[in-house]
Design a protein around this motif. Sequence first.
Motif, PDB file in Angstrom:
ATOM      1  N   ILE A 100       0.840  -1.199   0.000  1.00  0.00           N
ATOM      2  CA  ILE A 100       0.000   0.000   0.000  1.00  0.00           C
ATOM      3  C   ILE A 100       0.876   1.250   0.000  1.00  0.00           C
ATOM      4  CG2 ILE A 100      -1.737   1.323   1.254  1.00  0.00           C
ATOM      5  CD1 ILE A 100      -2.791  -1.291   2.407  1.00  0.00           C
ATOM      6  N   GLU A 101       1.880   1.258   0.868  1.00  0.00           N
ATOM      7  CA  GLU A 101       2.760   2.424   0.990  1.00  0.00           C
ATOM      8  C   GLU A 101       3.511   2.696  -0.309  1.00  0.00           C
ATOM      9  OE1 GLU A 101       3.705   2.237   5.783  1.00  0.00           O
ATOM     10  OE2 GLU A 101       5.046   1.204   4.383  1.00  0.00           O
ATOM     11  N   GLU A 102       3.919   1.634  -0.973  1.00  0.00           N
ATOM     12  CA  GLU A 102       4.630   1.762  -2.250  1.00  0.00           C
ATOM     13  C   GLU A 102       3.760   2.474  -3.283  1.00  0.00           C
ATOM     14  OE1 GLU A 102       5.564  -1.435  -5.696  1.00  0.00           O
ATOM     15  OE2 GLU A 102       6.352  -1.957  -3.712  1.00  0.00           O
ATOM     16  N   ALA A 103       2.487   2.086  -3.364  1.00  0.00           N
ATOM     17  CA  ALA A 103       1.570   2.715  -4.318  1.00  0.00           C
ATOM     18  C   ALA A 103       1.211   4.133  -3.897  1.00  0.00           C
ATOM     19  CB  ALA A 103       0.306   1.867  -4.460  1.00  0.00           C
ATOM     20  N   TYR A 104       1.122   4.356  -2.592  1.00  0.00           N
ATOM     21  CA  TYR A 104       0.685   5.662  -2.083  1.00  0.00           C
ATOM     22  C   TYR A 104       1.719   6.762  -2.345  1.00  0.00           C
ATOM     23  CZ  TYR A 104      -1.493   9.112   0.961  1.00  0.00           C
ATOM     24  OH  TYR A 104      -2.090  10.246   1.438  1.00  0.00           O
ATOM     25  N   THR A 105       2.968   6.414  -2.562  1.00  0.00           N
ATOM     26  CA  THR A 105       3.989   7.432  -2.825  1.00  0.00           C
ATOM     27  C   THR A 105       3.659   8.255  -4.070  1.00  0.00           C
ATOM     28  OG1 THR A 105       5.349   5.869  -4.101  1.00  0.00           O
ATOM     29  CG2 THR A 105       5.828   6.091  -1.742  1.00  0.00           C
ATOM     30  N   GLN A 140      -0.137  12.007  -8.276  1.00  0.00           N
ATOM     31  CA  GLN A 140      -0.465  11.801  -9.686  1.00  0.00           C
ATOM     32  C   GLN A 140      -1.948  11.517  -9.899  1.00  0.00           C
ATOM     33  OE1 GLN A 140       2.152   8.932 -11.542  1.00  0.00           O
ATOM     34  NE2 GLN A 140       3.997   9.907 -10.698  1.00  0.00           N
ATOM     35  N   GLY A 141      -2.699  11.395  -8.804  1.00  0.00           N
ATOM     36  CA  GLY A 141      -4.137  11.159  -8.902  1.00  0.00           C
ATOM     37  C   GLY A 141      -4.594  10.085  -7.950  1.00  0.00           C
ATOM     38  N   ALA A 142      -5.779  10.316  -7.343  1.00  0.00           N
ATOM     39  CA  ALA A 142      -6.300   9.375  -6.351  1.00  0.00           C
ATOM     40  C   ALA A 142      -6.782   8.079  -6.998  1.00  0.00           C
ATOM     41  CB  ALA A 142      -7.434  10.029  -5.570  1.00  0.00           C
ATOM     42  N   LYS A 143      -7.449   8.200  -8.138  1.00  0.00           N
ATOM     43  CA  LYS A 143      -7.973   6.985  -8.777  1.00  0.00           C
ATOM     44  C   LYS A 143      -6.847   6.080  -9.251  1.00  0.00           C
ATOM     45  CE  LYS A 143     -10.280   7.178 -12.742  1.00  0.00           C
ATOM     46  NZ  LYS A 143     -11.407   7.380 -13.685  1.00  0.00           N
ATOM     47  N   GLY A 144      -5.817   6.684  -9.856  1.00  0.00           N
ATOM     48  CA  GLY A 144      -4.666   5.890 -10.285  1.00  0.00           C
ATOM     49  C   GLY A 144      -3.967   5.251  -9.095  1.00  0.00           C
ATOM     50  N   CYS A 145      -3.893   5.986  -7.984  1.00  0.00           N
ATOM     51  CA  CYS A 145      -3.277   5.459  -6.773  1.00  0.00           C
ATOM     52  C   CYS A 145      -4.054   4.266  -6.246  1.00  0.00           C
ATOM     53  CB  CYS A 145      -3.199   6.554  -5.716  1.00  0.00           C
ATOM     54  SG  CYS A 145      -2.456   6.029  -4.154  1.00  0.00           S
ATOM     55  N   LEU A 146      -5.390   4.396  -6.206  1.00  0.00           N
ATOM     56  CA  LEU A 146      -6.222   3.301  -5.712  1.00  0.00           C
ATOM     57  C   LEU A 146      -6.071   2.062  -6.583  1.00  0.00           C
ATOM     58  CD1 LEU A 146      -8.288   2.337  -3.650  1.00  0.00           C
ATOM     59  CD2 LEU A 146     -10.101   3.249  -5.129  1.00  0.00           C
ATOM     60  N   LYS A 147      -5.991   2.253  -7.880  1.00  0.00           N
ATOM     61  CA  LYS A 147      -5.828   1.117  -8.793  1.00  0.00           C
ATOM     62  C   LYS A 147      -4.471   0.449  -8.592  1.00  0.00           C
ATOM     63  CE  LYS A 147      -9.069   2.376 -12.447  1.00  0.00           C
ATOM     64  NZ  LYS A 147      -9.249   2.678 -13.882  1.00  0.00           N
ATOM     65  N   ARG A 148      -3.436   1.240  -8.314  1.00  0.00           N
ATOM     66  CA  ARG A 148      -2.115   0.654  -8.040  1.00  0.00           C
ATOM     67  C   ARG A 148      -2.129  -0.123  -6.734  1.00  0.00           C
ATOM     68  NH1 ARG A 148      -0.465   5.560 -10.309  1.00  0.00           N
ATOM     69  NH2 ARG A 148      -0.385   6.565  -8.262  1.00  0.00           N
ATOM     70  N   VAL A 149      -2.800   0.433  -5.719  1.00  0.00           N
ATOM     71  CA  VAL A 149      -2.927  -0.276  -4.443  1.00  0.00           C
ATOM     72  C   VAL A 149      -3.603  -1.623  -4.657  1.00  0.00           C
ATOM     73  CG1 VAL A 149      -4.114  -0.305  -2.214  1.00  0.00           C
ATOM     74  CG2 VAL A 149      -2.919   1.762  -2.952  1.00  0.00           C
ATOM     75  N   VAL A 150      -4.716  -1.624  -5.373  1.00  0.00           N
ATOM     76  CA  VAL A 150      -5.468  -2.855  -5.626  1.00  0.00           C
ATOM     77  C   VAL A 150      -4.614  -3.857  -6.393  1.00  0.00           C
ATOM     78  CG1 VAL A 150      -7.370  -3.803  -6.981  1.00  0.00           C
ATOM     79  CG2 VAL A 150      -7.768  -1.839  -5.486  1.00  0.00           C
ATOM     80  N   GLY A 183      -9.479  11.831  -3.385  1.00  0.00           N
ATOM     81  CA  GLY A 183     -10.352  11.667  -4.548  1.00  0.00           C
ATOM     82  C   GLY A 183     -11.552  12.592  -4.510  1.00  0.00           C
ATOM     83  N   PHE A 184     -12.121  12.764  -3.318  1.00  0.00           N
ATOM     84  CA  PHE A 184     -13.239  13.705  -3.159  1.00  0.00           C
ATOM     85  C   PHE A 184     -12.755  15.138  -3.367  1.00  0.00           C
ATOM     86  CE2 PHE A 184     -14.948  10.528   0.213  1.00  0.00           C
ATOM     87  CZ  PHE A 184     -15.380   9.677  -0.791  1.00  0.00           C
ATOM     88  N   GLU A 185     -11.618  15.453  -2.738  1.00  0.00           N
ATOM     89  CA  GLU A 185     -11.081  16.819  -2.797  1.00  0.00           C
ATOM     90  C   GLU A 185     -10.741  17.226  -4.234  1.00  0.00           C
ATOM     91  OE1 GLU A 185      -7.040  19.185  -1.308  1.00  0.00           O
ATOM     92  OE2 GLU A 185      -7.616  17.290  -0.316  1.00  0.00           O
ATOM     93  N   TRP A 186     -10.202  16.283  -5.003  1.00  0.00           N
ATOM     94  CA  TRP A 186      -9.781  16.573  -6.367  1.00  0.00           C
ATOM     95  C   TRP A 186     -10.886  16.292  -7.397  1.00  0.00           C
ATOM     96  CZ3 TRP A 186      -4.698  13.416  -5.419  1.00  0.00           C
ATOM     97  CH2 TRP A 186      -3.849  14.159  -4.586  1.00  0.00           C
ATOM     98  N   ASN A 187     -12.093  16.013  -6.904  1.00  0.00           N
ATOM     99  CA  ASN A 187     -13.252  15.747  -7.775  1.00  0.00           C
ATOM    100  C   ASN A 187     -13.041  14.554  -8.715  1.00  0.00           C
ATOM    101  OD1 ASN A 187     -14.864  17.948  -6.792  1.00  0.00           O
ATOM    102  ND2 ASN A 187     -13.588  19.339  -7.998  1.00  0.00           N
TER     103      ASN A 187
END
Length: 209
Positions: A67-72, A76-86, A136-140
């Motif tokens: 999770i931490e690796e993806a969160y770095t 670059q974007g919340a949705k892309g981050c969430l997909k990397r975490v998954v 993700g909410f903050e950045w719409n």
Amino acid sequence: MKKNSKDAIVNAAISLFNSNGFSGTSIRDIAELAKVNTATIAYYFDNKLGLLEYCFTSFFEQYISKIEEAYTLIDQGAKGCLKRVVANLLHYQCEHNHLASVVYREMSIDSQVVREIMSTYSLKEKYYFQKIFEKGFEWNEFRPHSIPYLIIQLKGLLMMPYMNTHYLREVLYIFPNEPFFEQKYLKEINFWIEKTLSAEIKAKKEALI
């Protein structure tokens, strides 16, 4: 002592815990499968509970690091981050599917060890998921939702194949250890992210009205 005796003990324990459950497995069973004596297990882990705790810690240390690796790359974007975490978590669980099954099954039983795990690793996981959703909410990028309910859904999607492996194999004929499963299931979770969370979907629908 054998050079690889500790790994042999852990692998034997995971195999037996997975097939017989923690309570249905004895130290002698583990020793026989690992081809070591019970004193060797006591040397490394004290007892069976210590061995289970080692499995928990080993699993969640690596799980959180994924999770931490993806969160770095959250900027670059919340949705892309969430997909990397998954993607990271799904790949990790597929690679360690027997360990994941043991951990998730035993985590469903209330115990002191489980409470300790939840007070550390589970809270870290919640922190990162919450931050991703909030960004993700903050950045719409995401439509507003209840964060606890989003975490329930996401955790359900990630955990279910490893909590119900017999159901998947015997009823659905799906095998979580196969590479095809990882590829197919990742697409399904990403579809959930797009349909449930994506603000773009909402904007397109509103444009059609």
